[in-house]
Design a protein around this motif. Structure first.
Motif, PDB file in Angstrom:
ATOM      1  N   ASP A 212      43.682 -27.419  40.826  1.00  0.00           N
ATOM      2  CA  ASP A 212      42.520 -26.984  41.609  1.00  0.00           C
ATOM      3  C   ASP A 212      42.715 -27.313  43.084  1.00  0.00           C
TER       4      ASP A 212
ATOM      5  N   CYS B  26      45.167 -19.558  46.937  1.00  0.00           N
ATOM      6  CA  CYS B  26      45.373 -18.691  45.769  1.00  0.00           C
ATOM      7  C   CYS B  26      45.141 -19.514  44.503  1.00  0.00           C
ATOM      8  N   GLU B  27      44.571 -18.883  43.490  1.00  0.00           N
ATOM      9  CA  GLU B  27      44.238 -19.607  42.270  1.00  0.00           C
ATOM     10  C   GLU B  27      45.457 -19.778  41.368  1.00  0.00           C
ATOM     11  N   LEU B  28      45.712 -21.023  40.981  1.00  0.00           N
ATOM     12  CA  LEU B  28      46.710 -21.346  39.972  1.00  0.00           C
ATOM     13  C   LEU B  28      45.982 -21.579  38.654  1.00  0.00           C
TER      14      LEU B  28
ATOM     15  N   SER C 155      45.417 -25.135  44.585  1.00  0.00           N
ATOM     16  CA  SER C 155      44.905 -23.769  44.755  1.00  0.00           C
ATOM     17  C   SER C 155      44.099 -23.652  46.037  1.00  0.00           C
TER      18      SER C 155
ATOM     19  N   LEU D 231      52.291 -14.855  43.209  1.00  0.00           N
ATOM     20  CA  LEU D 231      51.151 -14.975  44.114  1.00  0.00           C
ATOM     21  C   LEU D 231      51.446 -14.271  45.446  1.00  0.00           C
TER      22      LEU D 231
END
Length: 217
Positions: A164, A172-174, A167, A23
Motif C-alpha cells: 500500500d 500506481c496500485e500494486l 503504491s 505498470l
C-alpha cells in the motif's frame, strides 16, 4: 523523485517485479547483484558500480533489482527496503535452491554441486549456510545504511501494508498477490540445527530488529 528499491533475494520481490513490468511507469531493472562474500560476481558488480557512479537516473520513476544500494547515491533519489526475518530468509533460499535442482533448472556449477550434496546427505544445511556465508545479505544489499535513509521500510510480516505504501509512492496500485511459491521441496530443519543457524545470524538479527523496530512496536 526516483525511487531506489533493492530486491533482496527471498524477500517478496519477484511478485513486485512481475507487477512493475505491467505498470504505466518508467522502471529501470538492474540485476547485476552485489558479490557474495566468497567473491562470486565481484568483477561484474564492480564494473556496473563504476559505470553507474556518475549517471543520473532521474528519468526513471523506479530502479529495482538485485543490486547494492550504494550503486545509486543522490539527493534526487528516495530509498525503500523490504526485509524478512533472517532465518526465514535463509530457509526460503535453501528451499528455492533445492526446488530448482529437483526440477532440473539450470544452476551455476557451485550451486548445483551444493544442491547435489544436500540431496545426498553429504552436506548439511548448517554447512551450506557456512560455506555460502548466508549471514551477511542485508549488509551486501543495504550496506548498513541507517534506517532513516529509507521511506518506506517494509517487513514480510506486513507485506500488504508495505505494498500500500509503495503504491502511494509510485502512484500506481500494486495488487496483494500471493507471494509464496508452491514448492515440491520443503526442507525440514531440526531444532538444534535451526538454533545453530540463528546463532550464525546473530549480528544480522541485531541489525534487522533495529531496522524494523517501529513496524513491530
Amino acid at each position: 523523485m526516483t525511487v531506489i528499491f533493492p530486491h533482496i533475494p527471498k524477500c517478496g520481490g519477484t511478485s513486485i517485479e512481475t507487477q512493475l513490468k505491467n505498470l504505466p511507469i518508467n522502471v529501470f531493472l538492474d540485476y547485476v547483484a552485489p558479490p557474495t562474500h566468497g567473491g562470486h560476481g565481484k568483477r561484474k558488480s564492480d564494473e556496473r558500480n563504476r559505470e553507474f557512479c556518475d549517471k543520473d537516473f532521474s528519468e526513471y520513476d523506479l530502479v529495482f533489482g538485485h543490486f547494492p544500494i550504494d550503486r545509486y547515491v543522490s539527493g534526487r533519489y528516495r530509498y525503500v527496503a523490504l526485509c524478512r526475518d533472517p532465518f526465514a530468509r535463509v530457509v526460503s533460499q535453501v528451499n528455492f535452491l533445492m526446488e530448482r535442482y529437483r526440477r532440473g533448472v539450470a544452476l551455476n556449477p557451485k550451486a548445483k554441486n551444493c544442491a547435489m550434496q544436500i540431496e545426498s546427505g553429504e552436506m548439511s544445511i548448517l554447512q551450506y549456510v557456512i560455506q555460502t556465508r548466508m549471514f551477511g545479505v542485508y549488509e551486501l544489499y543495504l550496506c548498513r545504511w541507517p534506517k532513516q535513509r529509507f521511506t518506506p521500510i517494509g517487513d514480510m510480516t506486513g507485506y500488504d501494508a508495505f505494498l500500500d505504501r509503495l503504491s502511494d509512492l509510485i502512484g500506481c496500485e500494486l495488487k496483494k498477490t500471493e507471494m509464496r511459491r508452491k514448492m515440491d521441496y520443503v526442507i525440514e530443519i531440526p531444532d538444534e540445527t535451526a538454533a545453530e543457524i540463528k546463532s550464525l545470524l546473530a549480528e544480522e538479527y541485531e541489525w534487522y530488529r533495529d531496522f524494523i523496530r517501529e513496524l513491530t512496536a
